[in-house]
Design an enzyme around this catalytic site. Structure first.
Site, PDB file in Angstrom:
ATOM      1  N   GLU A 151       9.859  71.628 128.944  1.00  0.00           N
ATOM      2  CA  GLU A 151       8.989  71.670 129.629  1.00  0.00           C
ATOM      3  C   GLU A 151       8.938  73.961 129.733  1.00  0.00           C
ATOM      4  OE1 GLU A 151      12.286  70.751 132.730  1.00  0.00           O
ATOM      5  OE2 GLU A 151      12.176  69.064 132.090  1.00  0.00           O
ATOM      6  N   ASN A 192       9.164  68.172 124.280  1.00  0.00           N
ATOM      7  CA  ASN A 192       8.793  67.013 125.186  1.00  0.00           C
ATOM      8  C   ASN A 192       8.342  67.871 126.828  1.00  0.00           C
ATOM      9  OD1 ASN A 192      10.612  64.540 126.919  1.00  0.00           O
ATOM     10  ND2 ASN A 192      11.670  66.065 127.201  1.00  0.00           N
ATOM     11  N   HIS A 228       8.969  60.824 134.465  1.00  0.00           N
ATOM     12  CA  HIS A 228       9.455  60.101 135.339  1.00  0.00           C
ATOM     13  C   HIS A 228       8.473  60.586 136.462  1.00  0.00           C
ATOM     14  CE1 HIS A 228      12.903  61.692 134.062  1.00  0.00           C
ATOM     15  NE2 HIS A 228      12.896  63.038 133.832  1.00  0.00           N
ATOM     16  N   GLU A 256      12.073  59.498 128.687  1.00  0.00           N
ATOM     17  CA  GLU A 256      12.685  59.971 129.898  1.00  0.00           C
ATOM     18  C   GLU A 256      11.828  58.781 131.482  1.00  0.00           C
ATOM     19  OE1 GLU A 256      13.377  63.698 131.475  1.00  0.00           O
ATOM     20  OE2 GLU A 256      14.260  64.688 129.292  1.00  0.00           O
ATOM     21  N   ASP A 258      10.989  56.790 133.961  1.00  0.00           N
ATOM     22  CA  ASP A 258      12.298  55.694 135.235  1.00  0.00           C
ATOM     23  C   ASP A 258      10.816  55.852 136.512  1.00  0.00           C
ATOM     24  OD1 ASP A 258      14.539  58.743 136.002  1.00  0.00           O
ATOM     25  OD2 ASP A 258      12.197  58.447 136.383  1.00  0.00           O
TER      26      ASP A 258
HETATM   27  O1  G3I Z   1      28.800  69.481 134.707  1.00  0.00           O
HETATM   28  C1  G3I Z   1      29.041  70.087 136.300  1.00  0.00           C
HETATM   29  C2  G3I Z   1      30.184  69.207 136.746  1.00  0.00           C
HETATM   30  O2  G3I Z   1      31.325  70.218 135.746  1.00  0.00           O
HETATM   31  C3  G3I Z   1      30.251  70.461 138.403  1.00  0.00           C
HETATM   32  O3  G3I Z   1      31.073  69.462 138.681  1.00  0.00           O
HETATM   33  C4  G3I Z   1      28.895  69.387 139.250  1.00  0.00           C
HETATM   34  C5  G3I Z   1      28.919  69.956 140.657  1.00  0.00           C
HETATM   35  O4  G3I Z   1      28.692  70.940 140.823  1.00  0.00           O
HETATM   36  O5  G3I Z   1      27.409  69.208 137.659  1.00  0.00           O
HETATM   37  C6  G3I Z   1      27.615  68.841 137.258  1.00  0.00           C
HETATM   38  O6  G3I Z   1      26.534  69.541 136.366  1.00  0.00           O
HETATM   39  C7  G3I Z   1      25.431  68.658 136.776  1.00  0.00           C
HETATM   40  C8  G3I Z   1      24.742  68.166 135.832  1.00  0.00           C
HETATM   41  O7  G3I Z   1      24.049  67.555 135.988  1.00  0.00           O
HETATM   42  C9  G3I Z   1      25.805  67.003 135.040  1.00  0.00           C
HETATM   43  O8  G3I Z   1      26.202  66.091 135.941  1.00  0.00           O
HETATM   44  C10 G3I Z   1      24.219  70.188 137.221  1.00  0.00           C
HETATM   45  O9  G3I Z   1      25.049  69.859 139.036  1.00  0.00           O
HETATM   46  C11 G3I Z   1      23.310  68.394 137.884  1.00  0.00           C
HETATM   47  O10 G3I Z   1      22.309  69.830 138.029  1.00  0.00           O
HETATM   48  C12 G3I Z   1      22.924  68.258 136.436  1.00  0.00           C
HETATM   49  O11 G3I Z   1      21.490  67.189 136.982  1.00  0.00           O
HETATM   50  C13 G3I Z   1      21.188  66.849 135.564  1.00  0.00           C
HETATM   51  C14 G3I Z   1      19.446  66.958 135.831  1.00  0.00           C
HETATM   52  O12 G3I Z   1      18.444  67.407 134.448  1.00  0.00           O
HETATM   53  C15 G3I Z   1      19.660  68.894 136.098  1.00  0.00           C
HETATM   54  O13 G3I Z   1      18.078  69.898 135.893  1.00  0.00           O
HETATM   55  C16 G3I Z   1      20.236  65.102 135.759  1.00  0.00           C
HETATM   56  O14 G3I Z   1      21.898  64.958 135.361  1.00  0.00           O
HETATM   57  C17 G3I Z   1      19.746  65.295 134.492  1.00  0.00           C
HETATM   58  O15 G3I Z   1      19.537  63.605 134.502  1.00  0.00           O
HETATM   59  C18 G3I Z   1      18.530  65.891 134.818  1.00  0.00           C
HETATM   60  O16 G3I Z   1      17.727  65.253 133.486  1.00  0.00           O
HETATM   61  C19 G3I Z   1      16.887  65.967 133.436  1.00  0.00           C
HETATM   62  C20 G3I Z   1      15.935  65.974 131.900  1.00  0.00           C
HETATM   63  O17 G3I Z   1      17.171  66.487 130.963  1.00  0.00           O
HETATM   64  C21 G3I Z   1      14.877  67.096 131.310  1.00  0.00           C
HETATM   65  N1  G3I Z   1      13.710  66.205 131.940  1.00  0.00           N
HETATM   66  C22 G3I Z   1      13.777  66.244 133.383  1.00  0.00           C
HETATM   67  C23 G3I Z   1      14.979  65.539 133.771  1.00  0.00           C
HETATM   68  C24 G3I Z   1      15.338  65.446 135.313  1.00  0.00           C
HETATM   69  O18 G3I Z   1      15.522  66.669 136.313  1.00  0.00           O
END
Ligand code: G3I
Length: 343
Positions: A151, A192, A228, A256, A258
Site C-alpha cells: 500500500e 500488495n 476489499h 484479501e 471480502d
Molecule cells: O493486538 C492489539 C491488542 O494488543 C490490543 O489490545 C487491541 C485493542 O487496541 O488492538 C490489537 O491490535 C489490533 C489488531 O487489528 C489485532 O487485532 C489493532 O488495534 C487493529 O487496528 C488491527 O486491525 C487490523 C487492520 O488491518 C489494521 O490496519 C485488522 O485486524 C486487519 O484485518 C487489517 O488487515 C489489513 C491488511 O493487513 C492490509 N490490507 C488492508 C486490511 C484491512 O485494513
C-alpha cells in the site's frame, strides 16, 4: 367420476428418510484442477479458541495468511525482542494441513511497532533492512508468497507520504525486494495493495512501479490485489487489470477478498455480493499466472469490516454461524465448472 379406490394399506413402513447430502467438496479441492490455491486470512485467536473456525480453515483452504501476527508491531513489540510464538503456531497448523503460507507483510505504514516513532530518520534504513531480513530468514523456505511492500500509493496513483518515503526516498521499495530475495531466494515476492482491482489511476501507478522494478531486474514476482470490495461499488475491469500484470510476466493473486454491504443484509444484497466474488474469481481464472484467491477471513463472525466501516458488514462467504452464503455457492459453482487453465 367415482372417487379413486382407497390405496390399500400394506403395512409397509414409511420409506426411509433420504440420506443426508454429502458435504460439498472443499474449496481447495475444487480450485486445484484450475492450478489455483484457495486461501483465507487467519485470526490466530479464533484458530486457537474456536473449534468450528479451526475445522473450516483446516478443511477448506490450502493457503493461509496471518491476518495480523506477521506484521511488525506483532512480531517485535519491544525493540530487539521478536515474538515468534503465534506465527510458529500458524506454520505448524499450515504444515499439518498441507497448506502454504502467504507472508503478510514486511514493509507497511500501518501496524509498525510503537517504538519506531522514536528512531532517528537516518537509522530507519538499516533498521528496516534488519526487520525484513530477520523475518524472512526466520521462515526461509516456508513462505510461498511474501507481501514485501504494502500500500504505497494514494487513490490518485501518487506515492503515499509514509515514514519510509520521507526517510529513505522512493528507492526503498526496490531495496526491500532485494533484501527479501537475499534472505530467501525461493520465496515469491509480491507488491500488495487495495482499490487496484480495476484499471484506474491507482492501479496505473502500481503498473508503472512494477514495470520499472522489472526493468531494473529487481526480484519482484507478483502483484497482490487485495479486493476489499462492496456490493454498492463492484470492481469494473478486474480481468483487464490482472491481465496487464500477467502480460509483464508477473504472477498475480487475489490476496484479501471480502465484499461488504450496508447492513442489514437481504437476499438482493447477498446475491449482488455473490456476483462480485464470482467476477473476481473469474478474472483470476482468466489470468494464466493468477496463483491464489484468498478471502480476508471467510466468516462474518470474525470480520474486520464492522469495526472499520460504520453500518457495513456481512463481507464473508459464510455467515456468523458458519452457514454458506450465496457467495460460497457461487465460488463453488464456478470452480466446479471444470476446465483447467493453460499456463
Ligand atoms: O493486538 C492489539 C491488542 O494488543 C490490543 O489490545 C487491541 C485493542 O487496541 O488492538 C490489537 O491490535 C489490533 C489488531 O487489528 C489485532 O487485532 C489493532 O488495534 C487493529 O487496528 C488491527 O486491525 C487490523 C487492520 O488491518 C489494521 O490496519 C485488522 O485486524 C486487519 O484485518 C487489517 O488487515 C489489513 C491488511 O493487513 C492490509 N490490507 C488492508 C486490511 C484491512 O485494513
Amino acid at each position: 367420476m367415482p372417487d379413486d379406490p382407497p390405496v390399500p394399506v400394506t403395512g409397509s413402513a414409511a420409506p426411509p428418510p433420504p440420506a443426508p447430502a454429502p458435504p460439498p467438496p472443499p474449496l481447495r479441492r475444487l480450485a486445484a484442477p484450475h492450478g489455483l490455491a484457495f486461501g483465507t486470512a487467519v485470526n490466530l485467536t479464533a484458530l486457537a479458541e474456536d473449534p468450528a473456525y479451526r475445522a473450516w480453515v483446516a478443511a477448506q483452504f490450502d493457503t493461509v495468511t496471518a491476518e495480523n501476527a506477521m506484521k511488525w508491531a506483532e512480531l517485535e513489540p519491544t525493540r530487539g525482542r521478536y515474538e515468534w510464538g503465534p506465527t510458529d503456531a500458524l506454520f505448524a497448523f499450515a504444515e499439518a494441513n498441507g497448506q502454504r503460507v502467504r507472508g503478510h507483510t514486511l514493509v507497511w505504514h500501518n501496524q509498525n511497532p510503537a517504538w519506531l516513532a522514536d528512531v532517528p530518520p537516518d537509522e530507519l534504513g538499516a533498521l528496516l533492512k534488519t526487520h525484513v531480513q530477520t523475518t524472512v530468514r526466520r521462515f526461509r523456505g516456508r513462505v510461498w508468497q511474501w507481501d514485501v511492500v504494502n500500500e504505497v500509493f494514494e487513490e490518485d496513483g501518487t506515492p503515499r507520504d509514509t515514514i519510509w518515503l520521507r526517510a529513505l526516498g522512493p528507492g526503498y521499495v526496490a531495496d526491500a525486494f532485494r533484501w527479501a530475495h537475499e534472505a530467501d531466494p525461493d520465496a515469491l515476492l509480491f507488491y500488495n495493495d487495495f482499490d487496484i482491482e480495476a484499471v484506474n489511476a491507482k492501479s496505473d501507478g502500481v503498473y508503472d512501479l512494477v514495470r520499472e522494478l522489472k526493468r531494473q531486474d529487481v526480484p519482484i514476482h507478483g502483484v497482490g490485489v487485495q479486493a476489499h470490495c462492496s456490493v454498492e461499488s463492484p470492481p469494473t475491469t478486474p480481468a483487464e487489470n490482472l491481465g496487464r500484470f500477467d502480460a509483464l510476466g508477473l504472477h498475480t493473486a487475489l490476496t484479501e477478498v471480502d465484499v461488504r454491504m450496508a447492513m442489514p443484509s437481504d437476499p438482493v444484497k447477498l446475491q449482488a455480493q455473490a456476483n462480485v466474488y464470482r467476477s473476481l474469481l473469474r478474472a483470476c481464472l482468466l489470468t494464466p499466472r493468477c496463483l491464489s484467491f484468498t478471502v480476508w477471513g471467510y466468516t462474518d463472525k470474525y470480520s474486520w469490516v464492522p469495526g472499520w466501516f460504520e453500518g457495513a458488514g456481512a463481507a464473508g462467504i459464510l455467515d456468523e454461524n458458519f452457514a454458506p452464503k450465496p457467495a460460497h455457492r457461487a465460488l463453488r459453482d464456478d470452480l466446479s465448472s471444470g476446465g483447467a487453465r493453460r499456463r
